[in-house]
Design a protein around this motif. Structure first.
Motif, PDB file in Angstrom:
ATOM      1  N   UNK A  47      36.269  31.878  34.746  1.00  0.00           N
ATOM      2  CA  UNK A  47      37.674  32.297  34.755  1.00  0.00           C
ATOM      3  C   UNK A  47      37.882  33.480  33.811  1.00  0.00           C
ATOM      4  N   UNK A 105      36.533  36.501  35.351  1.00  0.00           N
ATOM      5  CA  UNK A 105      37.427  36.939  36.427  1.00  0.00           C
ATOM      6  C   UNK A 105      38.635  37.677  35.848  1.00  0.00           C
ATOM      7  N   UNK A 132      41.015  45.136  43.377  1.00  0.00           N
ATOM      8  CA  UNK A 132      40.565  45.177  44.770  1.00  0.00           C
ATOM      9  C   UNK A 132      39.133  44.660  44.878  1.00  0.00           C
ATOM     10  N   UNK A 133      38.290  45.112  43.940  1.00  0.00           N
ATOM     11  CA  UNK A 133      36.905  44.654  43.965  1.00  0.00           C
ATOM     12  C   UNK A 133      36.836  43.147  43.753  1.00  0.00           C
ATOM     13  N   UNK A 134      37.716  42.625  42.899  1.00  0.00           N
ATOM     14  CA  UNK A 134      37.773  41.175  42.673  1.00  0.00           C
ATOM     15  C   UNK A 134      37.995  40.434  43.975  1.00  0.00           C
ATOM     16  N   UNK A 135      38.974  40.915  44.742  1.00  0.00           N
ATOM     17  CA  UNK A 135      39.288  40.208  45.982  1.00  0.00           C
ATOM     18  C   UNK A 135      38.136  40.322  46.966  1.00  0.00           C
ATOM     19  N   UNK A 136      37.445  41.461  46.951  1.00  0.00           N
ATOM     20  CA  UNK A 136      36.321  41.618  47.876  1.00  0.00           C
ATOM     21  C   UNK A 136      35.184  40.683  47.504  1.00  0.00           C
ATOM     22  N   UNK A 137      35.190  40.144  46.276  1.00  0.00           N
ATOM     23  CA  UNK A 137      34.127  39.222  45.868  1.00  0.00           C
ATOM     24  C   UNK A 137      34.573  37.770  45.986  1.00  0.00           C
ATOM     25  N   UNK A 138      35.724  37.559  46.623  1.00  0.00           N
ATOM     26  CA  UNK A 138      36.146  36.188  46.884  1.00  0.00           C
ATOM     27  C   UNK A 138      36.881  35.527  45.729  1.00  0.00           C
ATOM     28  N   UNK A 139      37.383  36.331  44.778  1.00  0.00           N
ATOM     29  CA  UNK A 139      38.130  35.748  43.663  1.00  0.00           C
ATOM     30  C   UNK A 139      39.595  35.648  44.052  1.00  0.00           C
ATOM     31  N   UNK A 140      40.158  34.469  43.879  1.00  0.00           N
ATOM     32  CA  UNK A 140      41.571  34.275  44.177  1.00  0.00           C
ATOM     33  C   UNK A 140      42.391  34.888  43.048  1.00  0.00           C
ATOM     34  N   UNK A 177      44.013  33.437  39.434  1.00  0.00           N
ATOM     35  CA  UNK A 177      43.468  34.013  38.213  1.00  0.00           C
ATOM     36  C   UNK A 177      44.574  34.556  37.326  1.00  0.00           C
TER      37      UNK A 177
END
Lengths: 459, 290
Positions: A302, A305, A314-322, A326
């Protein structure tokens, strides 16, 4: 360098310096002559008269001229010489102090009341333990709490004081109405503040930057205005008084009338200093809890994240992070520590009113985080000491009256000096006291990440 | 003519996808399939709508019309157009890289790869709570994820820079790191948005090897947008050509290379041929509408 000129024995150019000094003196006279030198007041018969303070003007002009002379004659040539010298990369180990700053700081904090009491005695120690120790530690804790939201997750929150207020009023109301103990209400205040953190978090999830700052600022004001206007519950601007003191789990109390008053238990003379020292250790423990949890969280998914969110959402979301969850956890956990600090504040003051939760408080906490270096625990602590301790110490500058006359009140200049100091520090260290980021994991060697690469977050 | 291999076992089927931005039709009724274990290239001139298709697949846009179906090897199917963007990576296992590199520049190379393993680590840490009180399962999981990161660092030749900030790496290394970060999410389909952009010929050769290696050892299917024809022709099994949001050609690299419409789109045509090409395009638009 092509020409390694031998270090020239430097010769101060006194003529130029003197010329410079006279010129600055004249400018200073022009500015401060009318501003400081002349003052209009009313005399006994209500006539407007002009009072002159030429002595003060002379002192100021003198300081300016001499200062300029010294700068021009000695400081500038030295600085030029330093710049001309090729920079030697210091490969040496950082100094002992630098390496062990955390341990030294911790040991000092643990023994601070002991040192003060042994130096000044119980009665004299109150001011130093309360105004300096406790006050600074409250802000250290608030700074560390806000650091999670602003420093790690990169979400600029200008309404942090709202959670502090929620914590303080939770304790004040529940303790005065239901007589619940501090030790039950402390976690409860944290939970309530975290809940409000989530309630604030939901509408601002989509906002970034300036917009986020404005909405959080408004949230802080809303909470304060509710506290003022909901008189039936909060007693309005008059506030809530006679909030019960904290006790040590019921074994030892700090009310002189109680049978298990600390003085009676240990056979000591009555003094209010015991309570202050107890509170000091309590806030120290709470602040260390905040630090411990934050350090642990940074090494958990966490925490990573949060930092990744600050770097690139944007990169976070592309890696599957909600990113929704977060952000909400960042708001909730930051708010929770604000709530803890708030309930402590209420217990310490014995009185809360909306006056304590104005925007300036939020601004000071944000300033501590920014000044400390975003994301750095030790930097935030240093910044809290500098800002809160610095403004408190200005109250102690009564010796300045000798210089500036008996009606000089250093308190009036607190905010001025405070602002000046902040500007200076930000020019000198634009990324805050600690401009480096400690990585949370490493393969072979832990190397600090330069602040210039670390993003400040999108808001 | 028998159905091409990618139609038989597609990992991704794009069906009649249209994306409108106000009056602008960026993608118009696009259908194609990407075969399992294939390297599928999506090419086309600038502004053809390639990145828009990518953004639809990875959930950054919701297509105005159409369906995007992703089939895993185990037979489970995910309808991407109905999923939130982070779910597409987390559950449908589609990873992507970006045209303008989006690394976490202030975090170290290793941390970048650990962030990519957020979801399994989050579960291992008991949604943070168990990890916070020092549960050993989390420590083991973290060790495993560092091992995984190391495996990918070895593949992209960045092991010795693991503890440096990602923003300090040279451009080519950043590109490789972004691919490794996407692979750390264990994707079924990896979407690469111009992976060879800005690389010199040697680096782009290395990239080809890396992509072929990913397909061989991980069994991941690849979908890539690329302008560098040497990359496209050398490694891809299947090429889809877009122009003005419409598919103008679809086939093996050799077939596409020989397609006159592709040549016209890429090289332009003489004035007297414009009418001819427009006619051809009209036919395509008509076909697309039907």
């Amino acid at each position: 360098m092509s020409t390694s000129a031998p270090a020239r024995p430097f010769e101060p150019d006194f003529a130029a310096a003197a010329k410079d000094a006279v010129l600055s003196g004249v400018i200073a006279l022009g500015i401060f002559g009318p501003l400081v030198g002349l003052r209009t007041t009313q005399n006994m018969s209500n006539q407007l008269i002009v009072e002159s303070h030429w002595g003060l003007v002379a002192i100021i002009v003198g300081i300016v001229a001499v200062g300029r002379f010294v700068l021009r004659a000695f400081v500038f040539p030295r600085m030029a010489m330093w710049k001309a010298q090729p920079k030697v990369e210091s490969t040496a180990e950082p100094s002992f102090l630098r390496r062990n700053i955390k341990t030294i700081g911790l040991v000092f904090l643990l023994f601070y009341p002991v040192i003060i009491v042994s130096m000044l005695g119980y009665q004299q120690s109150i001011k130093w333990v309360d105004n300096f120790g406790i006050q600074i530690l409250i802000y250290v804790m608030l700074g560390w709490g806000l650091n999670i939201v602003v420093g790690l997750a990169g979400l600029l929150d200008l309404g942090y004081v709202a959670f502090y207020a929620v914590g303080a009023y939770s304790y004040a109301l529940l303790a005065t109405h239901f007589g619940l103990s501090f030790w039950i209400l402390l976690p409860l205040a944290g939970i309530l503040a975290a809940m409000w953190g989530i309630i604030l978090g939901f509408p601002v999830l989509r906002l970034r930057g300036d917009y986020l700052a404005i909405v959080t600022l408004a949230f802080g004001e809303i909470i304060r205005l509710v506290l003022i206007n909901w008189r039936e519950l909060t007693n309005g601007s008059a506030g809530i008084s006679s909030i019960p003191k904290v006790d040590l789990f019921g074994w030892i109390t700090f009310n002189v009338a109680d049978p298990n008053y600390v003085g009676k238990v240990f056979g000591l003379a009555n003094s209010s200093a015991y309570y202050k020292i107890f509170l000091y250790y309590l806030i120290l423990a709470l602040a260390l809890l905040t630090a411990f949890v934050t350090i642990r969280l940074r090494r958990m998914p966490i925490g990573r994240a949060w930092e990744a969110l600050r770097e690139d959402e944007v990169a976070c979301r592309s890696l599957g992070i909600n990113t929704t969850n977060t952000k909400l956890t960042a708001f909730a956990i930051g708010a929770m520590f604000g709530g803890f600090a708030g309930s402590f504040f209420a217990a310490r003051q014995g009185f809360v009113s909306p006056e304590s939760f104005v925007f300036l408080e939020s601004a000071v906490i944000v300033a501590i985080v920014v000044l400390g270096g975003m994301g750095s625990m030790i930097g935030v602590a240093i910044a809290a000491v500098a800002m809160i301790g610095g403004t408190e110490i200005l109250r102690e500058l009564s010796f300045l009256k000798v210089v500036f006359g008996s009606d000089f009140n250093p308190d009036l200049f607190r905010m001025l000096i405070f602002g000046l100091a902040m500007v200076t520090i930000m020019v000198w260290k634009p990324r805050g006291f600690v401009g480096q980021r400690e990585p949370t994991a490493f393969l072979t060697e832990r190397k600090a990440v330069s602040g210039s690469l670390v993003q400040e977050g999108h808001g | 003519m028998p159905a091409p291999s990618w139609e038989k076992d597609p990992v991704l089927s794009v069906e009649h996808v249209t994306m409108r931005f106000g009056g602008l039709v960026a993608v118009n009724d696009l259908s194609f399939a990407a075969g399992r274990g294939d390297i599928t290239a999506l090419i086309g001139p600038n502004g053809a709508g390639k990145t828009t298709v990518f953004n639809c697949i990875t959930g950054f846009y919701k297509p105005t019309q159409g369906m995007l179906r992703l089939q895993h090897g185990d037979g489970s199917t995910h309808l991407l157009e109905r999923m939130a963007d982070f779910k597409i990576s987390a559950t449908a296992k589609v990873a992507r890289t970006f045209q303008n590199i989006r690394l976490f520049s202030g975090m170290t190379v290793l941390e970048n790869l650990l962030v990519a393993q957020h979801n399994p680590l989050m579960i291992a840490s008991g949604m943070t709570v168990l990890g916070l009180i020092g549960f050993p399962a989390y420590k083991k999981a973290e060790k495993r994820s560092i091992e995984k990161a190391k495996y990918w660092l070895d593949k992209i030749n960045l092991t010795d820079r693991a503890d440096d900030p990602a923003g300090d790496l040279p451009y080519g290394a950043q590109r490789r790191l972004e691919i490794a970060r996407a692979m750390c999410t264990s994707p079924e389909l990896l979407c690469l948005d111009e992976p060879a952009a800005g690389l010199n010929p040697r680096e782009s050769g290395e990239l080809n090897q890396l992509l072929l290696d990913i397909r061989k050892t991980e069994g991941t299917s690849l979908l890539l947008i690329e302008h560098d024809m040497s990359v496209v022709m050398e490694i891809s099994d299947h090429v889809v050509v877009l122009e003005y949001g419409i598919k103008i050609s679809d086939g093996t690299p050799a077939e596409v290379k020989a397609d006159p419409r592709v040549i016209a789109a890429y090289l332009g045509v003489d004035d007297d041929e414009v009418a001819e090409v427009e006619e051809a395009l009209d036919v395509v638009v008509e076909e697309a509408r039907q």
